[in-house]
Design an enzyme around this catalytic site. Structure first.
Site, PDB file in Angstrom:
ATOM      1  N   LYS A  46      12.971   3.636  -1.399  1.00 43.27           N
ATOM      2  CA  LYS A  46      11.983   3.530  -2.492  1.00 43.27           C
ATOM      3  C   LYS A  46      12.717   3.323  -3.818  1.00 43.27           C
ATOM      4  O   LYS A  46      12.823   4.219  -4.650  1.00 43.27           O
ATOM      5  CB  LYS A  46      11.096   4.774  -2.531  1.00 43.27           C
ATOM      6  CG  LYS A  46       9.814   4.585  -3.359  1.00 43.27           C
ATOM      7  CD  LYS A  46       8.889   5.765  -3.191  1.00 43.27           C
ATOM      8  CE  LYS A  46       7.633   5.649  -4.050  1.00 43.27           C
ATOM      9  NZ  LYS A  46       6.728   4.570  -3.577  1.00 43.27           N
ATOM     10  N   GLU A  99       3.400  -5.168   4.038  1.00 43.72           N
ATOM     11  CA  GLU A  99       2.655  -4.102   3.346  1.00 43.72           C
ATOM     12  C   GLU A  99       2.056  -4.661   2.076  1.00 43.72           C
ATOM     13  O   GLU A  99       2.251  -5.830   1.731  1.00 43.72           O
ATOM     14  CB  GLU A  99       3.573  -2.919   3.042  1.00 43.72           C
ATOM     15  CG  GLU A  99       4.815  -3.267   2.256  1.00 43.72           C
ATOM     16  CD  GLU A  99       5.852  -2.147   2.272  1.00 43.72           C
ATOM     17  OE1 GLU A  99       5.510  -1.001   2.594  1.00 43.72           O
ATOM     18  OE2 GLU A  99       7.020  -2.437   1.940  1.00 43.72           O
ATOM     19  N   LEU A 114       8.064   0.440   3.492  1.00 42.94           N
ATOM     20  CA  LEU A 114       8.278   1.784   2.973  1.00 42.94           C
ATOM     21  C   LEU A 114       7.679   2.791   3.942  1.00 42.94           C
ATOM     22  O   LEU A 114       6.585   2.592   4.464  1.00 42.94           O
ATOM     23  CB  LEU A 114       7.617   1.927   1.605  1.00 42.94           C
ATOM     24  CG  LEU A 114       7.804   3.290   0.927  1.00 42.94           C
ATOM     25  CD1 LEU A 114       9.253   3.480   0.518  1.00 42.94           C
ATOM     26  CD2 LEU A 114       6.895   3.434  -0.266  1.00 42.94           C
ATOM     27  N   TYR A 128      12.728   6.178  -6.884  1.00 40.64           N
ATOM     28  CA  TYR A 128      11.670   6.950  -7.525  1.00 40.64           C
ATOM     29  C   TYR A 128      10.757   7.555  -6.479  1.00 40.64           C
ATOM     30  O   TYR A 128      10.765   7.169  -5.309  1.00 40.64           O
ATOM     31  CB  TYR A 128      10.891   6.098  -8.515  1.00 40.64           C
ATOM     32  CG  TYR A 128       9.865   5.159  -7.914  1.00 40.64           C
ATOM     33  CD1 TYR A 128       8.498   5.471  -7.948  1.00 40.64           C
ATOM     34  CD2 TYR A 128      10.253   3.965  -7.306  1.00 40.64           C
ATOM     35  CE1 TYR A 128       7.559   4.612  -7.406  1.00 40.64           C
ATOM     36  CE2 TYR A 128       9.323   3.106  -6.765  1.00 40.64           C
ATOM     37  CZ  TYR A 128       7.982   3.427  -6.806  1.00 40.64           C
ATOM     38  OH  TYR A 128       7.059   2.585  -6.262  1.00 40.64           O
TER      39      TYR A 128
END
Length: 284
Positions: A148, A180, A204, A33
């Site tokens: 992702k 993260e 990411l 996405y």
């Protein structure tokens, strides 16, 4: 008026939107996405998000289901159809619908493409003014966090752990180092340097991260791209996160301990200011 969404080539009211129960996204989380911010009815860093979408799909052996120009057209259509001034456009692409099998579907199986808007205040956001409080959680995700994917359960569980603790979010930790946040990249400010984890399969590759680092360099701020520990973060002068939905948001507490003065700091505030100005000027 019902929100209009884009499903496999058609614009339909959200209550009429359907995908197959055999869709690989539903059965295997076999999809990726993207989320593009919208400011003043315009798309922020659209080309960057499309480049990452192409990269994510390629890593899962999928092709882009539409040309970038078609994605741009559908994004703009959704913004117009839903009169969206500020918020996000989400797009999910899955490997399509086929009988349940761990093997990929036959070649030529159409990919599924769904896009929808979500209105939200991005600029005037209380969290950006007051800062957020976070906890740390073990990073239990798979090894390809740079893709992702729609596999967000681990991040969702960490977010819920933060909520149950009365906090705003969580930073995920592996071998003592921060990877993260649940939906953002993580930073600390220490000794006059902005420190954030270097790009790898562990995090990411944030589009907002790339823009913020570029702007920091242009502003002659000192950057270090390296892993940092939880202890370093707790001892830092400032901390903050970046994402397409939060821009630059200060972190004022980690595991119950104040970061720096316990209030939003000047580096995060300056980066947020110049990021929003740049985003408005470059949106399409």
């Amino acid at each position: 008026m019902s929100r209009m969404v884009f499903v496999n080539g058609e614009y339909v009211p959200e209550e009429a939107a359907r995908v197959s129960v055999f869709d690989r996204g539903f059965l295997f989380a076999d999809g990726v996405y993207e989320v593009v911010s919208v400011l003043g009815g315009k798309l922020v860093d659209f080309a960057g998000h499309m480049a990452r979408l192409r990269r994510s799909l390629g890593a899962l052996d999928m092709e882009m289901p539409m040309a970038e120009a078609e994605f741009l057209a559908t994004h703009r259509d959704l913004v117009a159809r839903n009169a969206l001034d500020e918020g996000m456009v989400y797009t999910q692409v899955t490997r399509g619908a086929a009988d349940r099998d761990f093997l990929f579907p036959p070649e030529g199986t159409p990919l599924s493409v769904v896009s929808f808007t979500q209105a939200a205040a991005l600029v005037d956001k209380p969290a950006a003014r007051r800062g957020i409080r976070i906890i740390t959680q073990p990073d239990i995700r798979w090894g390809r966090r740079d893709i992702k994917t729609v596999q967000l359960l681990a991040a969702s569980m960490c977010k819920m752990a933060a909520k149950k603790a009365g906090k705003d979010d969580a930073w995920m930790v592996e071998d003592g180092f921060v990877t993260e946040g649940t939906s953002n990249n993580a930073y600390v400010v220490a000794g006059g340097s902005i420190i954030t984890r270097d790009l790898s399969h562990s995090i990411l590759h944030g589009i907002t991260r790339a823009a913020v680092l570029r702007l920091a360099r242009e502003a002659r701020m000192t950057l270090e791209e390296r892993a940092f520990t939880v202890e370093e973060a707790k001892a830092a002068d400032e901390a903050f996160v970046t994402s397409a939905s939060s821009f630059v948001t200060p972190v004022i507490e980690i595991d119950g301990l104040p970061v720096g003065s316990g209030a939003p700091g000047p580096v995060a505030a300056r980066l947020r200011e110049i990021y929003i100005a740049d985003a408005r000027a470059s949106a399409v």
